[in-house]
Design a protein around this motif. Structure first.
Motif, PDB file in Angstrom:
ATOM      1  N   ASN A   1       0.829  -1.198   0.000  1.00 51.96           N
ATOM      2  CA  ASN A   1       0.000   0.000   0.000  1.00 51.96           C
ATOM      3  C   ASN A   1       0.870   1.257   0.000  1.00 51.96           C
ATOM      4  OD1 ASN A   1      -2.771   1.141   2.134  1.00 51.96           O
ATOM      5  ND2 ASN A   1      -1.931   1.977   0.269  1.00 51.96           N
TER       6      ASN A   1
ATOM      7  N   CYS B   1       1.643   4.276  -2.918  1.00 52.97           N
ATOM      8  CA  CYS B   1       1.574   5.721  -2.688  1.00 52.97           C
ATOM      9  C   CYS B   1       2.879   6.398  -3.092  1.00 52.97           C
ATOM     10  CB  CYS B   1       1.282   5.999  -1.217  1.00 52.97           C
ATOM     11  SG  CYS B   1      -0.407   5.629  -0.700  1.00 52.97           S
TER      12      CYS B   1
ATOM     13  N   LEU C   1      -6.908   0.778  -4.286  1.00 50.74           N
ATOM     14  CA  LEU C   1      -6.226   1.790  -3.490  1.00 50.74           C
ATOM     15  C   LEU C   1      -5.452   2.714  -4.416  1.00 50.74           C
ATOM     16  CD1 LEU C   1      -4.848  -0.669  -0.777  1.00 50.74           C
ATOM     17  CD2 LEU C   1      -6.951   0.682  -0.656  1.00 50.74           C
TER      18      LEU C   1
ATOM     19  N   CYS D   1      -6.327   4.642   2.174  1.00 53.56           N
ATOM     20  CA  CYS D   1      -5.368   3.535   2.182  1.00 53.56           C
ATOM     21  C   CYS D   1      -5.828   2.481   3.195  1.00 53.56           C
ATOM     22  CB  CYS D   1      -3.982   4.049   2.538  1.00 53.56           C
ATOM     23  SG  CYS D   1      -3.901   4.749   4.217  1.00 53.56           S
TER      24      CYS D   1
ATOM     25  N   CYS E   1       0.969   6.889   4.960  1.00 53.09           N
ATOM     26  CA  CYS E   1       1.113   6.862   3.504  1.00 53.09           C
ATOM     27  C   CYS E   1       1.315   8.260   2.925  1.00 53.09           C
ATOM     28  CB  CYS E   1      -0.115   6.219   2.865  1.00 53.09           C
ATOM     29  SG  CYS E   1      -0.367   4.510   3.378  1.00 53.09           S
TER      30      CYS E   1
END
Length: 462
Positions: free
Chosen positions: A311, A315, A348, A354, A445
């Motif tokens: 994740n 980003c 995502l 997130c 993130c």
């Protein structure tokens, strides 16, 4: 020479467009762009992570045919770029430009004087420019190894779908030419998504992190869709229990690396398929190096720490992540029965909610990695996870459908920015939409968003 791609999130692109084209008097406007840098053998990617509109007090003059920026503004932005290792770009508008806006002679002369100085001041990091009209845009980049600007090959906007524009005239990328061997193979696809949609599938490079039951099912569907370039990352070898859940495996594959078995499977379907394999965990340096220039990543790993890593990686590198999980929950009575069968598909986006914002990767869940690896992927319960290929196939198909929507825009309704994700109920055989987070304000993130390679040593799986 590698391609040059500029990538915006939908929020960044909308901010830039609103500023450049929002002058009520029809005057030109300008903005500075700060971008993370991703450089591989295949591509140079510039990830626009900040749009800084230039206020009037920093414009020496402004009209409908030109403007001039005060040196103090440039110095301030260049200092930030040097400190963060970021690329610097300037964007301005041609308010009365048409469908094929181009840089003017004045633009050319100004850049020839200014941009070599910016390259020097910013320690040789790429410098770029964008000109935008109400109907198109053009982009180019100055590199330290070249004495002239080169056109940007593609401008990409990550929104409800992945929009791709030609960097030299703002139009769609060149038309997809269906090769003779493909005309029959994908003819039914073309009836649904058009030749353009099939072209977008074909030119999309995909990564799969974790190629067990869910990952292998996704892989086989992707190659049948027409994907030609794919990266597989998984450290495991096939054992006997995998054969009942991994599509395309046989007893002769026992003890072989999972990624190699799938690579051979893919080549049997299409000898021209490019399959890059990593026999290691997704957080390994080798996997990170290969995944950072894919266009979409499917996250099918077992542990929550690794999911949180993927994740954050998405980003950092502006890569959409399709997170997929599937489990069967058993009752805790003496006579154990199936209590629930669940699956989850989340898209995502780099500027969207997130896993942390959805509550799927909180500090409590990630504290102890050994415990986290025993968590079920949907429910979060600590218990051994039963699994069956039939339910895996349903959830994998839902994930691939989301991929088709993202790449081709086949379905007008999308889940990317609304905090909504899909849940599969295997008992009732239904799929429902669930609402979770409705914002992207995540300190974990958000700190990595769009930094590219300049922050590679700061992305951790823990």
């Amino acid at each position: 020479m590698s391609d040059v791609i500029e990538i915006f999130t939908q929020e960044m692109f909308s901010t830039l467009r609103s500023h450049l084209l929002g002058n009520p008097k029809g005057q030109e406007e300008a903005a500075a762009l700060i971008a993370g840098i991703v450089e591989t053998k295949r591509q140079l990617r510039l990830l626009v992570r900040e749009v800084v509109p230039i206020p009037d007090e920093y414009l020496l003059h402004k009209s409908s045919v030109g403007l001039q920026i005060h040196p103090d503004f440039l110095s301030r932005q260049l200092k930030e770029c040097r400190l963060s290792g970021s690329a610097f770009m300037l964007a301005h508008s041609h308010p009365f430009g048409g469908r094929h806006v181009q840089f003017s002679g004045v633009d050319d002369a100004g850049e020839e004087t200014l941009f070599p100085k910016i390259l020097s001041l910013n320690e040789g990091l790429p410098t770029g420019s964008i000109v935008m009209s109400p109907k198109s845009l053009s982009a180019r980049v100055w590199l330290p190894s070249e004495n002239r600007p080169r056109p940007v090959d593609e401008v990409r906007v990550l929104g409800q779908t992945i929009e791709r524009f030609n960097g030299t005239n703002g139009g769609r990328l060149p038309e997809y030419l269906v090769e003779p061997p493909d005309q029959g193979l994908y003819s039914r696809h073309v009836l649904a998504i058009g030749a353009e949609g099939q072209r977008m599938i074909r030119r999309t490079r995909v990564g799969i992190a974790g190629v067990g039951g869910v990952g292998s099912s996704i892989f086989t569907q992707l190659i049948h869709l027409g994907i030609r370039d794919i990266v597989l990352a998984d450290p495991d070898f096939i054992d006997e229990s995998n054969l009942a859940r991994m599509v395309g495996t046989a007893k002769s594959d026992i003890d072989a690396p999972k990624v190699e078995v799938l690579r051979k499977l893919g080549l049997r379907f299409d000898s021209q398929l490019a399959v890059d394999t990593v026999k290691g965990p997704v957080e390994s340096n080798q996997a990170r190096a290969k995944l950072r220039d894919v266009d979409v990543v499917f996250c099918c790993v077992d542990s929550l720490p690794n999911r949180a890593f993927v994740n954050r990686f998405g980003c950092q590198y502006y890569i959409p992540v399709i997170d997929v999980g599937c489990d069967i929950q058993m009752s805790e009575k003496a006579c154990r029965r199936v209590r629930a069968i669940g699956g989850r598909v989340m898209v995502l986006m780099p500027d969207g909610p997130c896993l942390h914002r959805y509550g799927m990767a909180t500090d409590g869940l990630l504290t102890d990695e050994q415990d986290a690896q025993r968590y079920q992927l949907v429910s979060g319960k600590r218990e051994e996870v039963p699994s069956m290929v039939c339910h895996i196939g349903v959830v994998a198909s839902l994930a691939v459908c989301e991929f088709v929507n993202l790449v081709t825009g086949m379905a007008s309704r999308a889940l990317r920015s609304s905090g909504v994700y899909r849940m599969y109920d295997g008992i009732s055989g239904t799929v429902r939409e669930c609402r979770g987070a409705n914002d992207s304000d995540c300190i974990v993130c958000g700190a990595q968003r769009g930094l590219g390679d300049s922050s590679d040593n700061r992305v951790s799986g823990r």
